[in-house]
Design a protein around this motif. Structure first.
Motif, PDB file in Angstrom:
ATOM      1  N   LYS A 162      39.910  53.813  30.273  1.00 36.31           N
ATOM      2  CA  LYS A 162      40.598  52.868  29.384  1.00 36.31           C
ATOM      3  C   LYS A 162      40.549  51.440  29.951  1.00 36.31           C
ATOM      4  O   LYS A 162      40.279  50.471  29.236  1.00 36.31           O
ATOM      5  CB  LYS A 162      42.053  53.340  29.227  1.00 36.31           C
ATOM      6  CG  LYS A 162      42.919  52.481  28.372  1.00 36.31           C
ATOM      7  CD  LYS A 162      44.280  53.180  28.180  1.00 36.31           C
ATOM      8  CE  LYS A 162      45.319  52.244  27.608  1.00 36.31           C
ATOM      9  NZ  LYS A 162      45.798  51.245  28.558  1.00 36.31           N
ATOM     10  N   VAL A 163      40.764  51.339  31.237  1.00 40.80           N
ATOM     11  CA  VAL A 163      40.804  50.017  31.881  1.00 40.80           C
ATOM     12  C   VAL A 163      39.411  49.381  31.920  1.00 40.80           C
ATOM     13  O   VAL A 163      39.247  48.177  31.670  1.00 40.80           O
ATOM     14  CB  VAL A 163      41.423  50.150  33.306  1.00 40.80           C
ATOM     15  CG1 VAL A 163      41.413  48.821  34.032  1.00 40.80           C
ATOM     16  CG2 VAL A 163      42.846  50.693  33.215  1.00 40.80           C
ATOM     17  N   ALA A 221      35.645  44.880  26.822  1.00 42.62           N
ATOM     18  CA  ALA A 221      36.016  44.323  25.506  1.00 42.62           C
ATOM     19  C   ALA A 221      36.518  42.886  25.637  1.00 42.62           C
ATOM     20  O   ALA A 221      36.358  42.076  24.716  1.00 42.62           O
ATOM     21  CB  ALA A 221      37.096  45.203  24.862  1.00 42.62           C
ATOM     22  N   ASP A 222      37.089  42.557  26.796  1.00 44.49           N
ATOM     23  CA  ASP A 222      37.553  41.182  27.036  1.00 44.49           C
ATOM     24  C   ASP A 222      36.391  40.229  27.328  1.00 44.49           C
ATOM     25  O   ASP A 222      36.609  39.025  27.532  1.00 44.49           O
ATOM     26  CB  ASP A 222      38.545  41.147  28.210  1.00 44.49           C
ATOM     27  CG  ASP A 222      39.945  41.607  27.797  1.00 44.49           C
ATOM     28  OD1 ASP A 222      40.172  41.833  26.594  1.00 44.49           O
ATOM     29  OD2 ASP A 222      40.816  41.751  28.691  1.00 44.49           O
ATOM     30  N   GLY A 223      35.168  40.786  27.429  1.00 38.91           N
ATOM     31  CA  GLY A 223      33.992  39.925  27.612  1.00 38.91           C
ATOM     32  C   GLY A 223      33.516  39.798  29.046  1.00 38.91           C
ATOM     33  O   GLY A 223      32.748  38.889  29.361  1.00 38.91           O
ATOM     34  N   TYR A 224      33.951  40.705  29.929  1.00 38.82           N
ATOM     35  CA  TYR A 224      33.570  40.585  31.346  1.00 38.82           C
ATOM     36  C   TYR A 224      32.633  41.711  31.797  1.00 38.82           C
ATOM     37  O   TYR A 224      32.659  42.111  32.961  1.00 38.82           O
ATOM     38  CB  TYR A 224      34.826  40.569  32.219  1.00 38.82           C
ATOM     39  CG  TYR A 224      35.700  39.354  31.971  1.00 38.82           C
ATOM     40  CD1 TYR A 224      35.386  38.129  32.562  1.00 38.82           C
ATOM     41  CD2 TYR A 224      36.815  39.436  31.132  1.00 38.82           C
ATOM     42  CE1 TYR A 224      36.174  37.014  32.315  1.00 38.82           C
ATOM     43  CE2 TYR A 224      37.609  38.321  30.893  1.00 38.82           C
ATOM     44  CZ  TYR A 224      37.276  37.120  31.488  1.00 38.82           C
ATOM     45  OH  TYR A 224      38.054  36.019  31.257  1.00 38.82           O
ATOM     46  N   GLY A 225      31.818  42.208  30.872  1.00 35.24           N
ATOM     47  CA  GLY A 225      30.921  43.318  31.191  1.00 35.24           C
ATOM     48  C   GLY A 225      29.917  43.000  32.289  1.00 35.24           C
ATOM     49  O   GLY A 225      29.398  43.909  32.930  1.00 35.24           O
ATOM     50  N   ILE A 272      41.287  44.386  38.153  1.00 32.73           N
ATOM     51  CA  ILE A 272      42.561  43.887  38.700  1.00 32.73           C
ATOM     52  C   ILE A 272      43.257  43.010  37.654  1.00 32.73           C
ATOM     53  O   ILE A 272      44.480  43.049  37.507  1.00 32.73           O
ATOM     54  CB  ILE A 272      42.312  43.096  40.007  1.00 32.73           C
ATOM     55  CG1 ILE A 272      41.819  44.038  41.099  1.00 32.73           C
ATOM     56  CG2 ILE A 272      43.568  42.330  40.456  1.00 32.73           C
ATOM     57  CD1 ILE A 272      41.178  43.341  42.276  1.00 32.73           C
ATOM     58  N   GLU A 273      42.456  42.242  36.921  1.00 34.20           N
ATOM     59  CA  GLU A 273      43.036  41.350  35.902  1.00 34.20           C
ATOM     60  C   GLU A 273      43.664  42.135  34.752  1.00 34.20           C
ATOM     61  O   GLU A 273      44.659  41.701  34.173  1.00 34.20           O
ATOM     62  CB  GLU A 273      41.969  40.379  35.376  1.00 34.20           C
ATOM     63  CG  GLU A 273      41.399  39.454  36.444  1.00 34.20           C
ATOM     64  CD  GLU A 273      42.479  38.635  37.161  1.00 34.20           C
ATOM     65  OE1 GLU A 273      43.469  38.244  36.512  1.00 34.20           O
ATOM     66  OE2 GLU A 273      42.332  38.416  38.382  1.00 34.20           O
TER      67      GLU A 273
END
Ligand SMILES: NC(=O)c1ccc[n+]([C@@H]2O[C@H](COP(=O)([O-])OP(=O)(O)OC[C@H]3O[C@@H](n4cnc5c(N)ncnc54)[C@H](OP(=O)(O)O)[C@@H]3O)[C@@H](O)[C@H]2O)c1
Length: 291
Positions: free
Chosen positions: A264-265, A271-275, A283-284
């Motif tokens: 999930k994390v 999904a937040d754009g940090y792939g 951590i964020e």
């Protein structure tokens, strides 16, 4: 002339308290012990420790009082029976930062100095080269009694905030439980096809040891707030492969319940754009969800 060694009280003779008291006696510190169940004091008495009949009597015997009981409540219950004025209480019972701060206030109100501690060792490691302990709280108490505390292992003072020792302790234990969870899952998976634990163990040790390098690289990323530093295995790649871990477990009849939270994390970070970042970027997500 040899300087007189301070005498010490130890409250609590479970597996850890016994190891601590033994270390003090072996180093030559006159030691008074107390335990709720008196039978546990017998072996220490044979080694030269004085045995008190009550916790109050044990606290009255010496200025330095080391407490190693089951939990925070037992510490409050036991110390609550004694007169603490003028004492230096060193609490080596596992607890949270909030409990450490609460005990510091509680002992201050009883006119005692206080250090909270976290033991990074299991009982057989006490007094051996691998043991280390965190301390926080009264700097003067630490400076005065550090030579005594060194009987248990390397003593690391981490700050005047009495909650800090527990914070370091709990942070390290959290890392350890991640490893325990991963190792338990790995053993369940590999033994599902009859591979023996002992055949697998050297490979698991080899792989986990190789991966400890991630600790230092994540530290640099988190301190700089840049999870692209030195990235070689992107979180996008890992999020894509991770469902294979879950499916393989299900196919082998092993519950994926310890694996599921990470899926999930990882997905949320992608999904937040940090792939394209390193995995440390999760951590964020933890910070965001905890606020
Ligand atoms: N063992 C480890 O590997 C390890 C490692 C690091 C830190 N620690 C921490 O060290 C502390 C002690 O652990 P341990 O392994 O010694 O545990 P333990 O063997 O279970 O001993 C617990 C101790 O607490 C006493 N106790 C429990 N409830 C009490 C109460 N209400 N009033 C008075 N005494 C009470 C017990 O007395 P009785 O003998 O009368 O039951 C015993 O002395 C824990 O906080 C633990 O998390 C342990």
């Amino acid at each position: 002339m040899q300087e007189k060694r301070p005498s010490v009280t130890v409250l609590g003779l479970g597996a850890m308290g016994t190891a601590l008291a033994r270390a003090l006696v072996a180093t030559g510190y006159p030691t008074t012990v107390w335990n709720r169940s008196p039978a546990k004091a017998a072996a220490l008495a044979d080694n030269g420790a004085a045995v008190a009949n009550t916790a109050a009597e044990a606290v009255a015997a010496n200025r330095l009082v080391i407490v190693c009981l089951l939990d925070h409540q037992s510490v409050v219950d036991v110390l609550g029976t004694a007169t603490l004025s003028g004492r230096v209480v060193v609490n080596l019972t596992n607890g949270t930062p909030a409990q450490g701060r609460e005990l510091a206030e509680w002992t201050k109100n009883r006119d005692a100095d206080f250090l909270d501690g976290g033991i990074m060792a299991i009982p057989p490691m006490i007094a051996g080269p691998g043991a280390f302990l965190f301390y926080s709280g009264s700097r003067s108490a630490f400076d005065t009694y550090q030579p005594v505390l060194e009987s248990f292992g390397e003593s690391l003072y981490v700050g005047t905030d009495p909650g800090l020792a527990a914070l370091y302790d709990i942070a390290l234990l959290s890392g350890m439980y991640g490893m325990f969870m991963g190792a338990a899952h790995a053993f369940a998976l590999i033994t599902s096809e009859g591979v023996s634990g002992q055949t697998f163990a050297p490979l698991l040790t080899r792989w986990l040891t190789a991966m400890t390098g991630a600790v230092a690289s994540t530290a640099e990323q988190v301190d700089k707030g840049d999870y692209t530093l030195g990235v070689s295995s992107t979180i996008g790649m890992q999020a894509a492969a991770y469902p294979n871990l879950v499916s393989a477990a299900e196919d082998q009849g092993v519950s994926p319940e310890l694996l599921m939270p990470l899926q999930k994390v990882l997905d949320e970070r992608v999904a937040d754009g940090y792939g394209g970042d390193a995995i440390g970027g999760i951590i964020e997500i933890l910070r965001k969800a905890g606020r």
